[in-house]
Design a protein around this motif. Structure first.
Motif, mmCIF file in Angstrom:
data_model
loop_
_atom_site.group_PDB
_atom_site.id
_atom_site.type_symbol
_atom_site.label_atom_id
_atom_site.label_comp_id
_atom_site.label_asym_id
_atom_site.label_seq_id
_atom_site.Cartn_x
_atom_site.Cartn_y
_atom_site.Cartn_z
ATOM 1 N N ALA A 1 1.037 -14.195 14.844
ATOM 2 C CA ALA A 1 -0.058 -13.539 14.117
ATOM 3 C C ALA A 1 0.525 -12.776 12.936
ATOM 4 O O ALA A 1 1.680 -12.322 12.973
ATOM 5 N N LYS A 2 -0.272 -12.633 11.894
ATOM 6 C CA LYS A 2 0.136 -11.828 10.749
ATOM 7 C C LYS A 2 -0.020 -10.351 11.134
ATOM 8 O O LYS A 2 -0.986 -9.984 11.796
ATOM 9 N N PRO A 3 0.916 -9.496 10.723
ATOM 10 C CA PRO A 3 0.740 -8.068 10.969
ATOM 11 C C PRO A 3 -0.535 -7.562 10.285
ATOM 12 O O PRO A 3 -0.953 -8.099 9.256
ATOM 13 N N ILE B 1 6.127 -12.942 15.604
ATOM 14 C CA ILE B 1 6.179 -13.621 16.900
ATOM 15 C C ILE B 1 5.842 -12.623 18.010
ATOM 16 O O ILE B 1 6.323 -11.488 18.009
ATOM 17 N N TYR B 2 5.015 -13.084 18.940
ATOM 18 C CA TYR B 2 4.633 -12.305 20.113
ATOM 19 C C TYR B 2 5.060 -13.052 21.359
ATOM 20 O O TYR B 2 4.913 -14.273 21.433
ATOM 21 N N TYR B 3 5.609 -12.309 22.310
ATOM 22 C CA TYR B 3 5.981 -12.877 23.605
ATOM 23 C C TYR B 3 5.133 -12.182 24.654
ATOM 24 O O TYR B 3 5.227 -10.964 24.815
ATOM 25 N N LYS B 4 4.295 -12.948 25.326
ATOM 26 C CA LYS B 4 3.356 -12.405 26.314
ATOM 27 C C LYS B 4 2.570 -11.241 25.709
ATOM 28 O O LYS B 4 2.458 -10.168 26.276
ATOM 29 N N ASN B 5 2.064 -11.472 24.512
ATOM 30 C CA ASN B 5 1.238 -10.519 23.756
ATOM 31 C C ASN B 5 1.977 -9.249 23.318
ATOM 32 O O ASN B 5 1.355 -8.281 22.918
ATOM 33 N N GLU B 6 3.288 -9.240 23.374
ATOM 34 C CA GLU B 6 4.087 -8.113 22.909
ATOM 35 C C GLU B 6 4.741 -8.491 21.586
ATOM 36 O O GLU B 6 5.470 -9.485 21.504
ATOM 37 N N GLY B 7 4.474 -7.728 20.542
ATOM 38 C CA GLY B 7 5.062 -7.994 19.234
ATOM 39 C C GLY B 7 6.559 -7.831 19.256
ATOM 40 O O GLY B 7 7.084 -6.852 19.789
ATOM 41 N N LEU B 8 7.269 -8.810 18.716
ATOM 42 C CA LEU B 8 8.731 -8.789 18.675
ATOM 43 C C LEU B 8 9.209 -8.510 17.259
ATOM 44 O O LEU B 8 8.446 -8.601 16.299
ATOM 45 N N ASP B 9 10.481 -8.202 17.127
ATOM 46 C CA ASP B 9 11.093 -7.987 15.817
ATOM 47 C C ASP B 9 11.599 -9.308 15.240
ATOM 48 O O ASP B 9 12.733 -9.414 14.762
ATOM 49 N N TYR B 10 10.755 -10.305 15.318
ATOM 50 C CA TYR B 10 11.061 -11.643 14.798
ATOM 51 C C TYR B 10 9.824 -12.206 14.129
ATOM 52 O O TYR B 10 8.696 -11.890 14.512
ATOM 53 N N ILE B 11 10.067 -13.038 13.117
ATOM 54 C CA ILE B 11 8.985 -13.760 12.453
ATOM 55 C C ILE B 11 9.337 -15.241 12.462
ATOM 56 O O ILE B 11 10.475 -15.616 12.735
ATOM 57 N N ILE C 1 12.297 -6.585 10.903
ATOM 58 C CA ILE C 1 11.700 -5.312 11.301
ATOM 59 C C ILE C 1 10.863 -4.822 10.125
ATOM 60 O O ILE C 1 11.206 -5.059 8.966
ATOM 61 N N SER C 2 9.766 -4.184 10.421
ATOM 62 C CA SER C 2 8.822 -3.803 9.371
ATOM 63 C C SER C 2 9.458 -2.889 8.317
ATOM 64 O O SER C 2 9.079 -2.953 7.147
ATOM 65 N N GLU C 3 10.434 -2.089 8.705
ATOM 66 C CA GLU C 3 11.083 -1.193 7.753
ATOM 67 C C GLU C 3 11.793 -1.950 6.635
ATOM 68 O O GLU C 3 12.003 -1.419 5.550
ATOM 69 N N ASN C 4 12.179 -3.201 6.889
ATOM 70 C CA ASN C 4 12.858 -4.011 5.876
ATOM 71 C C ASN C 4 11.887 -4.741 4.955
ATOM 72 O O ASN C 4 12.313 -5.448 4.050
ATOM 73 N N GLY C 5 10.608 -4.631 5.208
ATOM 74 C CA GLY C 5 9.618 -5.274 4.351
ATOM 75 C C GLY C 5 9.747 -6.789 4.353
ATOM 76 O O GLY C 5 9.943 -7.406 5.394
ATOM 77 N N THR C 6 9.677 -7.373 3.178
ATOM 78 C CA THR C 6 9.699 -8.836 3.049
ATOM 79 C C THR C 6 11.071 -9.381 2.644
ATOM 80 O O THR C 6 11.193 -10.553 2.309
ATOM 81 N N ARG C 7 12.088 -8.565 2.712
ATOM 82 C CA ARG C 7 13.428 -8.976 2.271
ATOM 83 C C ARG C 7 13.910 -10.258 2.955
ATOM 84 O O ARG C 7 14.378 -11.187 2.300
#
Length: 93
Positions: free
Chosen positions: A30-32, A46-56, A68-74
């Protein structure tokens, strides 16, 4: 009494990529909610069992990227997607 949040899934990037390749039903995308950049057009979190992960995931080549969201779109802007590379137009002799 304090309530502690359970730790995020300990799946590795390799584990997640394997689950994506197998189309495992425990993985979803899903898109953030607060997306502001056009770069997100080809990516989803990416979500694993409905838990948002630090992966796209790149929706073009299905590669999993650490994010991670702190890194933006880098990480997205530095991704060299094989689907985006144009084929050679060198004439055959």
């Amino acid at each position: 009494m304090s309530i502690t949040k359970p730790p995020k899934s300990t799946l590795s990037k390799v584990d997640i990529q394997a689950l994506v390749k197998l189309n495992d039903p425990s993985i979803s995308f899903a898109k953030p909610a607060n997306v502001r950049s056009e770069v997100w057009t080809n990516y989803s979190q990416i979500y694993y069992k409905n838990e948002g992960l630090d992966y796209i995931i790149c929706s073009l080549c299905r590669v999993v990227l650490k994010w991670i969201s702190e890194n933006g779109t880098r990480v997205m802007s530095h991704h060299n997607c094989t689907k985006q590379k144009s084929t050679s137009t060198t004439p055959v002799r």
